[in-house]
Write an enzyme that holds these catalytic residues in place. Sequence first.
Site, short mmCIF file in Angstrom:
data_model
loop_
_atom_site.label_atom_id
_atom_site.label_comp_id
_atom_site.label_asym_id
_atom_site.label_seq_id
_atom_site.Cartn_x
_atom_site.Cartn_y
_atom_site.Cartn_z
N ARG A 20 42.27 1.49 61.68
CA ARG A 20 41.15 0.70 61.97
C ARG A 20 40.20 1.42 62.67
NH1 ARG A 20 36.75 -1.38 63.04
NH2 ARG A 20 36.36 -3.48 63.48
N HIS A 65 36.08 1.75 67.50
CA HIS A 65 34.88 0.85 67.62
C HIS A 65 35.14 0.10 68.85
CE1 HIS A 65 38.36 -1.69 66.57
NE2 HIS A 65 37.68 -2.86 66.90
N GLU A 78 33.61 -9.82 62.20
CA GLU A 78 34.22 -8.60 62.22
C GLU A 78 32.97 -7.55 61.73
OE1 GLU A 78 37.18 -7.74 63.53
OE2 GLU A 78 37.30 -6.31 61.51
N HIS A 124 38.03 1.31 71.32
CA HIS A 124 39.53 1.63 71.03
C HIS A 124 39.76 1.90 69.39
CE1 HIS A 124 38.32 -2.73 70.73
NE2 HIS A 124 38.97 -2.84 69.72
N HIS A 181 33.28 -3.88 70.72
CA HIS A 181 32.57 -5.20 70.43
C HIS A 181 32.21 -5.91 71.77
CE1 HIS A 181 36.72 -6.24 70.29
NE2 HIS A 181 36.73 -5.32 69.20
N GLU A 188 39.03 -8.85 72.89
CA GLU A 188 40.01 -9.08 71.97
C GLU A 188 41.25 -9.04 72.52
OE1 GLU A 188 39.65 -5.85 68.72
OE2 GLU A 188 41.65 -5.34 69.28
#
Length: 431
Positions: A160, A163, A230, A208, A165, A169
Amino acid sequence: MKAQFFLPLPLALLPLVGSVPAPRASNPPLRGSEALVGYSPTEKIAPGPKPDIKCSLLPAQTADPQLGEYLDLEKVENPQPIRGNTGGDDPGPRNYYYDKINSDKLAPPRNRQWFHDQCSMADGLGIDSAGWARQENIDVMPAATEMAGVDMRLEPHGYRELHWHVAAEWSLVLNGSCRIQAVNENGQTFVDDVTAGDLWFFPPGVPHSIQALEAGVEFLLVFDDGAFSEDNTFLASEVFLHTPKSVLAQDLGVDVSAFKNLPDDELYIFGGTPAPKDIEKQNVTTPAGVIPRTQSYSYHLSEQPAHEVAGGSVKIADPATFPIASNFSAAIVTVHPGGMREIHWHPTSDEWTFFIQGQGRATLFSAPQSANTFDYRAGDVAYFPKSNSHYIQNTGDEDLVFVEVLQADLFTDIALGQWLASTPGRSYRTP
Ligand SMILES: *[C@@H]1O[C@H](CO)[C@@H](O)[C@H](O)[C@H]1NC(C)=O
Ligand SMILES: *[C@@H]1O[C@H](CO)[C@@H](O)[C@H](O)[C@H]1NC(C)=O
Ligand SMILES: *[C@@H]1O[C@H](CO)[C@@H](O)[C@H](O)[C@H]1NC(C)=O
């Protein structure tokens, strides 16, 4: 009040049936120990064998995804979220009934689309070159305003992308294992390996990345915002795409030619080479050092023994033992066949629940006069607003396992049976 589960109550109030295991000589407590927080040099993460998934693919699934052929999955055993060379297998919790009648959601013809409808299930699935993701948010469950969730699969060694946000999370690993990495606002670094049953947490804005180890990984993400999507994550590839190359060169102190092979689209989920077996090879330390263990982003819940109760067992993980996840409190609940999670409500938070295994039934009662009963299977999501009462019965013949997630700094609930049993008796005059 401290969380209470399946209290021994007057039988008329709570008929607990089913196989009741003999309690262990010393029943582990509801919460684990702080020794489970963060990386430990003695920790041994077994990536486990690569899942050996028996399935068949329709010819249309191996064809060019751009053709967008309709997939009739009704008679396909164990249908998989695969289209051409995109997607990946699905080892984890899933609702086969739902997948079979919604083939276009399970294996959409083009990359990464989210599908929306009124279903209460984790739905909308995007497939990418080395895995897939399905998400639940207020678009599909308008009542679920405080939390949203994503179920994601990374094929062996898949990434993944780097990124961050705006939302916080919280994650529970569902299958396999992965290496997680982050850098905080003090420049301190973090790297750890987590396996099925473990947790991680990344605060808002903390960048992360996640890489699957050799068996691949499937994990559940819960965000503290029902409107999370997402699609709104800040990806390293997109920062590069949306910044002038001359500025990137100045910022990173390299020649502009260093950016001539930038990918022309996001990477999101993509394949990789195996992570070094020795995690120390990826332990990047700066003068700021590593994130102190008490503030670490991982919690090895898989190693916490479950607290046994009459109808099943429970493990609680909340900021009392996993402090960095300061507003996430969770219980992993196992209910044996015939048992139930008693009638209760959470006074401090809405509850976001994901079904990991088995099948169950819940009635949500909202004052003054509305109630609704729902059936759930592995892979489904339930949402119970703050102080609205509910129960969850095991309606199958295997253990029912689910995770309840709250936005709270302590896991609490109030049980109907406990309340009534602790209330003085009254007698009423008949008119
Ligand atoms: C992952 O899923 C596979 C396939 O369902 C299963 O065989 C395996 O035991 C699971 N692994 C873990 C660690 O749960
Ligand atoms: C990384 O290095 C630091 C010291 O520099 C050490 O405390 C830590 O245990 C090492 N390993 C990991 C995985 O953090
Ligand atoms: C925890 O979450 C709840 C619900 O979203 C919110 O009202 C509260 O402010 C949060 N508390 C903290 C300390 O962030």
